[in-house]
Design an enzyme around this catalytic site. Structure first.
Site, short mmCIF file in Angstrom:
data_model
loop_
_atom_site.label_atom_id
_atom_site.label_comp_id
_atom_site.label_asym_id
_atom_site.label_seq_id
_atom_site.Cartn_x
_atom_site.Cartn_y
_atom_site.Cartn_z
N GLU A 32 40.85 40.96 44.41
CA GLU A 32 41.96 40.33 43.72
C GLU A 32 42.85 41.49 43.26
O GLU A 32 42.37 42.40 42.58
CB GLU A 32 41.39 39.59 42.51
CG GLU A 32 42.32 38.60 41.91
CD GLU A 32 41.76 38.00 40.63
OE1 GLU A 32 40.52 37.94 40.46
OE2 GLU A 32 42.59 37.61 39.80
N ARG A 38 25.48 43.55 42.09
CA ARG A 38 26.60 44.45 41.79
C ARG A 38 26.06 45.86 41.61
O ARG A 38 24.94 46.05 41.15
CB ARG A 38 27.22 44.10 40.44
CG ARG A 38 27.95 42.84 40.33
CD ARG A 38 28.47 42.70 38.90
NE ARG A 38 29.71 43.43 38.72
CZ ARG A 38 30.88 42.95 39.08
NH1 ARG A 38 30.99 41.76 39.61
NH2 ARG A 38 31.98 43.66 38.90
N LYS A 49 36.75 45.64 36.33
CA LYS A 49 38.19 45.86 36.31
C LYS A 49 38.79 45.48 34.96
O LYS A 49 39.60 46.21 34.40
CB LYS A 49 38.86 45.04 37.41
CG LYS A 49 38.65 45.65 38.79
CD LYS A 49 39.55 45.01 39.81
CE LYS A 49 39.09 43.61 40.12
NZ LYS A 49 39.85 42.98 41.19
P1 ATP Z 1 35.70 42.91 37.92
O1 ATP Z 1 34.65 41.88 37.63
O2 ATP Z 1 35.20 44.30 37.98
O3 ATP Z 1 36.93 42.81 37.12
P2 ATP Z 1 35.77 41.65 40.45
O4 ATP Z 1 34.39 41.76 40.83
O5 ATP Z 1 36.24 40.30 40.03
O6 ATP Z 1 36.17 42.72 39.40
P3 ATP Z 1 37.22 41.49 42.91
O7 ATP Z 1 38.53 42.08 43.23
O8 ATP Z 1 37.11 40.03 42.79
O9 ATP Z 1 36.71 42.20 41.59
O10 ATP Z 1 36.12 42.06 43.89
C1 ATP Z 1 36.28 42.21 45.25
C2 ATP Z 1 34.93 42.28 45.88
O11 ATP Z 1 34.22 43.39 45.39
C3 ATP Z 1 34.09 41.05 45.58
O12 ATP Z 1 33.50 40.61 46.77
C4 ATP Z 1 33.08 41.53 44.59
O13 ATP Z 1 31.89 40.82 44.76
C5 ATP Z 1 32.93 43.02 44.96
N1 ATP Z 1 32.54 43.80 43.80
C6 ATP Z 1 33.16 43.90 42.62
N2 ATP Z 1 32.50 44.68 41.76
C7 ATP Z 1 31.41 45.13 42.41
C8 ATP Z 1 30.31 45.98 42.07
N3 ATP Z 1 30.21 46.54 40.87
N4 ATP Z 1 29.37 46.21 43.01
C9 ATP Z 1 29.47 45.67 44.22
N5 ATP Z 1 30.46 44.86 44.61
C10 ATP Z 1 31.43 44.58 43.73
MG MG Z 2 36.63 38.55 40.98
#
Ligand code: ATP
Ligand code: MG
Length: 564
Positions: free
Chosen positions: A37, A262, A272
């Site tokens: 996102e 994660r 984020k």
């Molecule tokens: P955040 O929760 O950190 O604000 P998010 O996970 O919602 O961010 P997205 O942009 O939705 O961030 O994530 C894009 C992809 O990266 C998704 O498929 C998510 O599952 C993966 N992702 C995000 N954070 C992690 C992490 N710490 N480890 C592994 N994969 C991740």
């Molecule tokens: Mg997300």
């Protein structure tokens, strides 16, 4: 990204894919995607997901998509899209022509919403968002049906059309799926599909004033792109039944979602939303501050894409949440830099040394090895002259027993140069501070060995005062003082775990002259001091270096103590 070694021992995801290939589930195809996102910068947690998705597409001769899940026009910006593209490319993932935006599917999603209304599977609801959450109930008690749930198809079509035409205010109406208000999975309790948001979108401009929710978009976007394996983090496990429900109702390509844990790393915050707070409260200089766990921060710090990929492959895939030590990440970095970073000599806290018996005005060019790990890196010349700088820490006037570096009357080796002996110490008359050492050198020891076989206990780095260039050097410590920064008691703020001493700036460091034309991102090992890279703040007048990582391998220590 052919260094993704994870295939050597198959993780549970690759085991599933192997089986799908064996049963010809998708006609042998593998299509994966990374779906960020665009509401912030990517961090090393995302790198794990990128390495996994791209790595699998490579290993199975498949296709990799990059898709921006841009469903929230309030938080998304072009800046984030651009930074993400740059970061993913830098990591080494290649999506070819397969760059997509969920917002490109808005027309299709709207049609699907109409279909669900016509099928009696969706309705316009006039409850406020507070009422909606109240009606949703709690996980251990069923929710209550909305009084608008049984509107006729005609009324729903009319209201939805009018929502789209901008006739209603934000928050006055939403479109909801009609599923089950008593479902044990809260996501199935008539989730919101569309909300009114009178804001423009970074790509669709003012075309829409209703926007699909992430949950009404994500699964169908995977479906539209014929993604075979939708690999995502565990928090989406409870959303899977909903994605499946939409896909079944719509009768479209059914992507298989597989969840993994994660990535968490000690002393780091990988969320984020949380990182936004670190940036907005000015705890750091920006998203690319070298202390940030963002890809752009790590890059500026001096990390290599290879080291991050190696780390991602070493941590493997787990099905349940865990935390990886930051020392492993640093270990991967050191291993990679050890192979690729040329050694140079730089003095961070200079102490002047005058070689009394060295001729005035003479300069010798001494041979130095660029990288003992890589013969092809060759050698270079370092100038030696009468006035040098050594590290302040390498001298003690009154040394304790275990201090083997320079002291009055003692002899040490200057790397690639000569043995020198300290014969006098010059102090500031007022402060008593040591400002200069008087030394002699032994001309017979050129290159660093004494013909008579006498030994010294220490080899020290140095620079020639006349030839060295001045630079600023930034030393970093961990951004958080606590290994689990988010682990705070009630009433405490995780931001209080920020380390107030995470940055030390050293000015007037003296750098070997061969670095005169170094460019931002160039990486070096400053002998005995660590790995450093040139920062983008460098100017034609002055170089600025970041210390990427020290030389001490804490990971080896952790491993050793575990074996005990
Ligand atoms: P955040 O929760 O950190 O604000 P998010 O996970 O919602 O961010 P997205 O942009 O939705 O961030 O994530 C894009 C992809 O990266 C998704 O498929 C998510 O599952 C993966 N992702 C995000 N954070 C992690 C992490 N710490 N480890 C592994 N994969 C991740
Ligand atoms: Mg997300």
């Amino acid at each position: 990204m052919d260094d993704t070694k994870a295939s050597s021992s198959k993780d549970f995801i690759r085991t599933i894919i192997d089986e799908d290939i064996r049963t010809n589930k998708w006609g042998g195809k593998v299509v994966t995607r990374f779906p960020p996102e665009p509401n912030a910068y990517l961090h090393i947690g995302h790198a794990k997901s990128i390495c996994l998705n791209y790595g699998i597409s490579q290993e199975y001769n498949g296709v990799f998509h990059l898709r921006f899940d841009d469903t929230n026009p309030c938080k998304e910006e072009e800046e984030f899209v651009e930074s993400m593209i740059e970061d993913i490319r830098w990591l080494g993932a290649d999506w070819g022509d397969n760059l997509f935006y969920a917002s490109d599917y808005y027309d299709q999603l709207y049609e699907w919403a109409i279909k669900l209304i016509k099928d009696g599977k969706a309705y316009v609801c006039d409850l406020t968002s507070d009422q909606i959450s109240e009606y949703r109930g709690k996980w251990n008690e069923p929710g209550k049906e909305s009084p608008y749930r049984n509107r006729s198809v005609e009324e729903n079509l009319d209201l939805f059309e009018r929502m789209k035409n901008g006739e209603f205010d934000e928050g006055s109406h939403v479109l909801r799926a009609k599923i089950d208000m008593a479902a044990s999975n809260m996501n199935m309790r008539d989730p919101v599909m569309y909300r009114i948001l009178k804001v423009s979108h970074h790509r669709t401009g003012d075309k829409w004033c209703i926007y699909p929710t992430y949950d009404f978009t994500h699964g169908q976007s995977d479906s539209i792109e014929k993604i075979t394996h939708s690999l995502c983090t565990l928090e989406f496990e409870d959303h899977r039944p909903l994605y499946d429900w939409y896909i079944e109702q719509l009768g479209i390509h059914h992507t298989q979602q597989i969840e993994f844990a994660r990535l968490n790393i000690t002393y780091m915050v990988l969320s984020k939303r949380k990182l936004v707070q670190v940036v907005e409260n000015n705890y750091v200089s920006g998203w690319d501050d070298p202390r940030m766990p963002t890809i752009t921060g790590l890059r500026r710090r001096g990390y290599t894409p290879e080291s991050i990929r190696d780390f991602c492959s070493r941590i493997g895939m787990a099905k349940s949440d865990n935390t990886v030590e930051i020392e492993l990440l640093e270990h991967c970095l050191r291993e990679d830099l050890n192979k690729r970073a040329n050694r140079v000599m730089s003095v961070l806290k200079p102490l002047k040394v005058v070689i009394e018996n060295y001729p005035d005005g003479k300069t010798e060019e001494l041979d130095a090895i660029n990288n003992p790990e890589d013969e092809s890196a060759g050698t270079r010349k370092v100038p030696f002259s009468k006035v040098l700088y050594i590290e302040q820490d390498d001298f003690m006037e009154d040394p304790p027993k275990k201090f083997f570096r320079l002291a009055p009357g003692r002899e040490v080796r200057l790397r690639y140069a000569y043995f020198i002996k300290c014969v006098d110490v010059v102090k500031d008359e007022q402060t008593g501070e040591i400002i200069e050492l008087r030394c002699t050198y032994d001309p017979e020891t050129r290159g660093g060995n004494a013909p008579d076989g006498r030994k010294v206990k220490t080899t020290m780095h140095w620079v020639s005062a006349e030839h060295a260039i001045e630079a600023d050097v930034r030393l970093y410590d961990r951004l958080f003082t606590n290994a689990n920064p988010l682990d705070v008691d009630e009433g405490e703020n995780w931001l209080d775990n920020i380390n107030p001493d995470s940055l030390t700036v050293l000015e007037s460091c003296r750098i070997e002259p061969s670095l005169k034309n170094a460019k931002p991102q160039d990486r070096f090992q400053f002998e005995r001091l660590g790995y450093f890279c040139v920062d983008k703040d460098s100017t034609s007048d002055k170089l600025v270096f970041n210390r990427t990582v020290t030389l001490r391998d804490e990971w080896a220590k952790i491993q050793k103590s575990r074996k005990k």
